[in-house]
Write an enzyme that holds these catalytic residues in place. Structure first.
Site, mmCIF file in Angstrom:
data_model
loop_
_atom_site.group_PDB
_atom_site.id
_atom_site.type_symbol
_atom_site.label_atom_id
_atom_site.label_comp_id
_atom_site.label_asym_id
_atom_site.label_seq_id
_atom_site.Cartn_x
_atom_site.Cartn_y
_atom_site.Cartn_z
ATOM 1 N N TYR A 12 -76.542 -37.639 33.694
ATOM 2 C CA TYR A 12 -75.084 -37.534 33.759
ATOM 3 C C TYR A 12 -74.532 -37.546 32.343
ATOM 4 O O TYR A 12 -74.896 -38.404 31.537
ATOM 5 C CB TYR A 12 -74.499 -38.714 34.558
ATOM 6 N N ASP B 138 -77.910 -38.079 24.491
ATOM 7 C CA ASP B 138 -76.652 -38.643 24.992
ATOM 8 C C ASP B 138 -76.860 -40.156 25.083
ATOM 9 O O ASP B 138 -77.451 -40.676 26.016
ATOM 10 C CB ASP B 138 -76.313 -38.034 26.357
ATOM 11 N N LYS C 144 -68.930 -46.035 25.297
ATOM 12 C CA LYS C 144 -69.189 -47.342 25.899
ATOM 13 C C LYS C 144 -69.335 -48.499 24.898
ATOM 14 O O LYS C 144 -68.345 -49.003 24.391
ATOM 15 C CB LYS C 144 -70.423 -47.236 26.799
#
Ligand code: PLP
Length: 429
Positions: free
Chosen positions: A139, A230, A258
């Site tokens: 994702y 990522d 994050k």
């Protein structure tokens, strides 16, 4: 009626599904949050929960970490948005560059999706090639290039409506942990980049096989394909320099969000100077944002990264020890329960996930064999016992530096009781 139910009924009328991001909804209605501190989240119904969602990984230092909050408060008095350059942004880029081995040049953005979308654009411009290779269950945010066989909330959708076939036609999906499949995909495609979560964290938690990441690095290097790690989940969490440092692999580009701001909205694209310098105004790849580098998020990120860097010898081992103790405790509870519940647990650093399957979980296909319905029961039983994990088999549990011994004991006990309930229910069926 519970306050959360009342709020959900109001929310449904004015917000699609009553939430601002789909993973937050579960039947019959999600609990609403009122406040949070350390490892705890307080609900609108005055329950105090031990939190393992932790902003889906963002809150590595815990909710409301004092140094981060103080930095943001101090900045607030001096203004929240200038839209002209600041010394703060330079300090942040210098910090990221010092901490992350591949980060020669850094561009700050606001979210993980923004970071991955523009990293892909950069790779296409740099290589003058078109295709994007991603992994099954990986994702990278909710934008058109990567919303194909994706994990997280999209794990239950074959594809999102509204994404043009033309835009996903250039996205090639391969199984994770399968170097031969990647090699074939690179040979057959016009691959500009391989974008990957070095550790899959959005299809449950799936770890790379030994040497897999170095195989990926070799294949991409040999074929002039830009390798994008990522690191939106793993960045600053697995190690100060993220998965790149942890596994000793240097991607060409890396994306962050994050844990970088410990709960404030901020992200970054970082990597090799020759690729990054293509970003406007230095180069001809256009990427822009009003809120990028806003002084509030940047101040929070500087405070976060300074703490992580200065106290790395305390923070990373402690969070990993807490995670190990929880995993060991859950395994012991499973042994005590005896036969009847088949489980596999994957964990690394401060992240873990339990799958209801006896088989090893090493890719999307094996993760999808897990019994998601039983997982949902686990979620409900844990929540009844004031332990909050993300409400899906296809997410990851996050431990923070704030979780302590008491949290470990409470959590392990809650898992043990939940297993007993699940076994009882299975016997009755
Ligand atoms: N990349 C990964 C690995 C993620 O886990 C996420 C979000 O969960 C994203 C990208 C997208 O980040 P954001 O939700 O900040 O846009």
């Amino acid at each position: 009626m519970a306050r959360s139910e009342q709020l959900h009924n109001r929310a449904k009328k004015v917000m699609p599904g009553g939430v601002n991001s789909p993973v937050r909804f579960y039947e019959p209605y999600p609990f609403f949050a009122a406040s949070a501190r350390g490892s705890k989240l307080v609900t609108a119904d005055h329950k105090t929960l031990v939190d393992y969602c932790m902003g889906y990984g963002a809150l590595f230092l815990g909710h409301g970490y004092t140094a981060v909050i103080e930095a943001a408060k101090a900045q607030m008095d001096n203004g929240t948005l200038y839209c002209v350059p600041t010394e703060l942004e330079v300090r942040l880029a210098e910090l990221v560059s010092k901490m992350v081995p591949c980060a020669e040049v850094v561009r700050a953005v606001n979210t993980g999706s923004e970071a991955t979308m523009n990293a892909i654009r950069l790779a296409r411009a740099f290589t003058r090639k078109k295709d994007v290779i991603k992994f099954d269950g990986g994702y990278h945010g909710a934008h058109d290039y990567v919303l194909v066989k994706a994990g997280s909330g999209a794990a239950s959708l074959p594809a999102s409506e509204g994404v043009l076939e033309e835009s996903s036609a250039h996205t090639v999906v391969v199984p994770y942990n399968d170097p031969a499949a990647l090699e074939r995909a690179i040979e057959k495609s016009d691959a500009a980049c391989v974008i990957m979560e070095p550790v899959l964290a959005n299809i449950g938690l799936v770890l790379p096989d030994k040497n897999y990441l170095s195989e990926v690095r070799k294949l991409t290097q040999q074929n002039d394909v830009v390798l994008i790690f990522d690191e939106v989940v793993t960045g600053f969490r697995l190690a100060p320099g993220g998965a790149g440092e942890f596994f000793g692999i240097r991607p060409d580009l890396a994306t962050f969000a994050k844990a970088m701001g410990n709960g404030f909205p901020i992200g970054a694209i970082a990597g090799k100077k020759e690729i990054m310098q293509q970003l406007a105004p230095a180069g001809r790849v256009y990427q822009a944002s009003t809120f990028a580098g806003n002084p509030l998020s940047v101040s929070a990120a500087i405070a976060t990264l300074e703490v992580l860097q200065q106290s790395k010898d305390a923070i990373y081992p402690q969070a990993a020890r807490t995670c190990d103790s929880i995993v060991e405790g859950i395994k012991e509870e499973l042994e005590d329960i005896g036969t009847g519940i088949d489980c596999t647990i994957n964990s690394i650093g401060s992240m873990f996930q339990l799958f209801f399957t006896a088989d090893k979980v090493r890719d999307e296909a094996s993760a999808k064999k897990a019994d998601a319905a039983v997982f949902r029961r686990l979620f409900d039983e844990l929540l009844k016992r004031n332990v909050f994990i993300p409400p899906s088999q296809f997410e990851t549990c996050f431990v923070s530096y704030a979780h302590d011994e008491e949290d470990i004991d409470k959590t392990v006990e809650a898992y043990g009781e939940a297993f007993k309930k699940i076994k009882e229910q299975q016997r009755k069926q």
